[in-house]
Design an enzyme around this catalytic site. Structure first.
Site, PDB file in Angstrom:
ATOM      1  N   TYR A 107       8.527  13.440  70.960  1.00 55.60           N
ATOM      2  CA  TYR A 107       9.012  12.134  70.512  1.00 55.60           C
ATOM      3  C   TYR A 107      10.529  12.154  70.498  1.00 55.60           C
ATOM      4  O   TYR A 107      11.129  13.072  69.918  1.00 55.60           O
ATOM      5  CB  TYR A 107       8.484  11.806  69.114  1.00 55.60           C
ATOM      6  CG  TYR A 107       8.919  10.445  68.614  1.00 55.60           C
ATOM      7  CD1 TYR A 107       8.302   9.294  69.070  1.00 55.60           C
ATOM      8  CD2 TYR A 107       9.959  10.321  67.703  1.00 55.60           C
ATOM      9  CE1 TYR A 107       8.717   8.042  68.631  1.00 55.60           C
ATOM     10  CE2 TYR A 107      10.372   9.072  67.244  1.00 55.60           C
ATOM     11  CZ  TYR A 107       9.740   7.932  67.714  1.00 55.60           C
ATOM     12  OH  TYR A 107      10.147   6.693  67.277  1.00 55.60           O
TER      13      TYR A 107
ATOM     14  N   ASP B 120      15.982  18.475  71.393  1.00 50.46           N
ATOM     15  CA  ASP B 120      16.000  17.377  70.439  1.00 50.46           C
ATOM     16  C   ASP B 120      15.675  17.967  69.069  1.00 50.46           C
ATOM     17  O   ASP B 120      14.520  18.240  68.753  1.00 50.46           O
ATOM     18  CB  ASP B 120      14.979  16.301  70.843  1.00 50.46           C
ATOM     19  CG  ASP B 120      15.059  15.081  69.932  1.00 50.46           C
ATOM     20  OD1 ASP B 120      15.777  15.153  68.908  1.00 50.46           O
ATOM     21  OD2 ASP B 120      14.403  14.070  70.240  1.00 50.46           O
TER      22      ASP B 120
ATOM     23  N   LYS C  40      18.531  12.682  61.180  1.00 49.51           N
ATOM     24  CA  LYS C  40      17.918  12.911  59.866  1.00 49.51           C
ATOM     25  C   LYS C  40      18.853  13.606  58.872  1.00 49.51           C
ATOM     26  O   LYS C  40      19.680  12.946  58.298  1.00 49.51           O
ATOM     27  CB  LYS C  40      16.633  13.744  60.032  1.00 49.51           C
ATOM     28  CG  LYS C  40      15.698  13.214  61.121  1.00 49.51           C
ATOM     29  CD  LYS C  40      14.698  12.226  60.647  1.00 49.51           C
ATOM     30  CE  LYS C  40      13.640  11.966  61.699  1.00 49.51           C
ATOM     31  NZ  LYS C  40      12.905  10.716  61.505  1.00 49.51           N
TER      32      LYS C  40
HETATM   33  C1  LIG Z   1      12.662  14.495  67.467  1.00 48.22           C
HETATM   34  C2  LIG Z   1      13.116  13.084  67.247  1.00 48.22           C
HETATM   35  N1  LIG Z   1      13.994  12.540  68.096  1.00 48.22           N
HETATM   36  C3  LIG Z   1      14.459  11.291  67.950  1.00 48.22           C
HETATM   37  C4  LIG Z   1      14.025  10.521  66.901  1.00 48.22           C
HETATM   38  C5  LIG Z   1      14.539   9.126  66.752  1.00 48.22           C
HETATM   39  O1  LIG Z   1      15.385   9.060  65.637  1.00 48.22           O
HETATM   40  P1  LIG Z   1      15.636   7.658  64.907  1.00 48.22           P
HETATM   41  O2  LIG Z   1      14.380   7.299  64.202  1.00 48.22           O
HETATM   42  O3  LIG Z   1      16.795   7.943  63.986  1.00 48.22           O
HETATM   43  O4  LIG Z   1      16.012   6.680  65.968  1.00 48.22           O
HETATM   44  C6  LIG Z   1      13.114  11.042  65.978  1.00 48.22           C
HETATM   45  C7  LIG Z   1      12.627  10.218  64.858  1.00 48.22           C
HETATM   46  O5  LIG Z   1      11.738  10.574  64.141  1.00 48.22           O
HETATM   47  C8  LIG Z   1      12.639  12.355  66.164  1.00 48.22           C
HETATM   48  O6  LIG Z   1      11.734  12.888  65.341  1.00 48.22           O
END
Ligand SMILES: Cc1ncc(COP(=O)(O)O)c(C=O)c1O
Length: 456
Positions: A155, A257, A284
């Site tokens: 994700y 990520d 986060k």
């Molecule tokens: C691994 C990862 N990347 C990107 C995102 C996207 O972040 P945001 O919700 O701040 O747009 C998330 C959100 O949970 C995530 O878990």
């Protein structure tokens, strides 16, 4: 949902949350489905919280719960930590945002570069979604190649390129070792799906084989070292190493990520695994509860964003480097010493062990995945190690557990994820185990029937 169709846990939830029900009724008149964030929406209606302190939250009816989610892993120090409150308050009084750079963004950038070895230069965004969007665009800019590779079930947020094969229809997603790219939502352009190469998670041979077939058109490979939304599933030894080796050989950028996994160690999951990517995305916890994210990595790659360069990659954003978020993030990160990560990791290990015993003791097939302070409960006998094994788990049992815990004063994610924050001690963890035990006792007979019917 019609009252007669409700499960016992739903009926209990409805009986004890009239304030949330009323707010949702009003919300439905002004927001589609009554929500502005799909991830906090659930049936029969979402919980509306009013305040939080430490590891406790109170809903609009005044009911107190133990927060085992911390805004989906972001609040690693819990709610309203004094250091974060003081930092934000001091900044509010000096102004909230400016059409200029501030010292705060320099300090947070220095903090991140100091923590993550592979991050030599960094840029801030307002969300993880923007961070991965820029990291992907940067990979294309740097390599001059059009396609991006990603793992099935990973994700990376909600922009077009992120919304491919995070939760594919397994009937049409092809064989596990050679997944077929699928759009996750309506509105994703066809070229996006075409320009996405999907590789299997935790299958080094399969992933390397596919990447070799795209030796000349893939710009980068984006992967979470620990799948977060996709089930809190850590990479197994050898997987990230294989991606590192093949991307270096083929001139692709490796992007970790770490929007969620940055909470597992002072230097992120990459420090625990000992694998250094070219680019990293963060979010986060780096914002101390405010909307801050970042992308960073090798100076040579990041220099594509240097405005002094010819044809540089621009990165606008009214709120990039927002002083409140920078100050909150700095305050939170400065509390996070190596010993804090060690303690969080020990508590995570303890909880995973107790939960395994709890389910096994009642004859319920369950897998507890995770790493350090992150864990996820999956109701299946199958060892969960990628997206497809995760999909074997029972959805109705997960739903009973989520609502059952909510009704017993514990907030977790509907998908069965928990994240331990520093105010959560062993007393609170024992409370979580007791609440899970209570839910299991109530549902054990039905759950065992369900699992034997599914052959779990
Ligand atoms: C691994 C990862 N990347 C990107 C995102 C996207 O972040 P945001 O919700 O701040 O747009 C998330 C959100 O949970 C995530 O878990």
């Amino acid at each position: 949902m019609a009252a007669e169709g409700r499960t016992a846990e739903e009926a209990r939830y409805v009986a004890t949350t009239p304030g949330s029900c009323e707010l949702h009724r009003r919300a439905a008149a002004v927001m589609p489905g009554g929500t502005t964030r799909t991830t906090v929406h659930f049936q029969p209606y979402p919980l509306y919280l009013e305040r939080g302190l430490g590891c406790r939250v109170w809903d609009v009816d005044g009911t107190e719960r133990l927060d085992m989610l911390g805004n989906y892993t972001a609040l690693i120090l819990g709610h309203a930590h004094p250091a974060v409150v003081a930092a934000v308050t001091a900044q509010v009084e000096r102004g909230t945002s400016f059409a200029a750079a501030t010292a705060a963004e320099v300090e947070l950038a220095e903090e991140l570069v100091g923590r993550v070895r592979s991050v030599e230069r960094v840029r801030f965004t307002n969300s993880g979604t923007e961070a991965t969007m820029y990291a992907m665009r940067l990979a294309r800019t740097f390599t001059g190649r059009p396609r991006l590779a990603r793992v099935e079930g990973g994700y990376h947020g909600t922009h077009d390129l992120a919304q491919v094969s995070t939760h594919p229809d397994l009937a049409t997603a092809g064989p596990a070792a050679r997944p077929v790219a699928e759009a996750d939502s309506p509105g994703i352009p066809r070229w996006v799906v075409h320009d996405t190469v999907v590789v299997p998670f935790n299958d080094p041979e399969g992933a390397v084989r596919i990447l070799r077939e795209h030796a000349h058109d893939v710009a980068g490979v984006i992967v979470e070292p620990v799948l977060g939304v996709g089930g809190t599933i850590p990479a197994e030894p050898g997987f990230l190493e294989a991606l590192r080796a093949v991307t270096a050989e083929l001139g692709m950028l490796l992007i970790f990520d770490e929007v969620i996994s940055f909470r597992v160690d002072r230097g992120g999951a990459q420090a625990l695994y000992g694998v250094e990517p070219d680019l990293t995305t963060l979010g986060k916890i780096i914002g101390g509860g405010l909307p801050v994210a970042a992308f960073g990595g090798r100076a040579e790659v990041m220099s594509c964003l240097d405005p002094e360069r010819e044809r540089s990659l621009p990165q606008g954003g009214t709120f990039n480097g927002h002083p409140l978020g920078m100050r909150a993030g700095l305050a939170q990160l400065r509390e996070l010493t190596p010993s804090v990560f060690r303690e969080l990791g020990e508590r995570g290990e303890w909880l995973r062990g107790r939960l395994r015993e709890t389910f096994a003791g009642r004859g319920i097939a369950a897998q507890i995945t995770g790493l350090a302070s992150l864990l996820n409960i999956h109701f299946t006998a199958v060892r969960v190690r990628d997206h497809r094994t995760m999909r074997a788990a029972s959805e109705p049992m997960k739903r009973d557990l989520f609502l059952g815990l909510l009704n017993r004063g514990v907030l977790i994610a509907p998908r069965g994820m928990l994240a331990i924050s520093t105010p959560v001690g062993y007393g609170e963890l024992s409370g979580v185990v007791a609440a899970v035990e209570d839910v299991v006792v109530e549902h054990a007979a039905a759950w065992r029937r369900l699992q034997s019917a599914q052959g779990a």
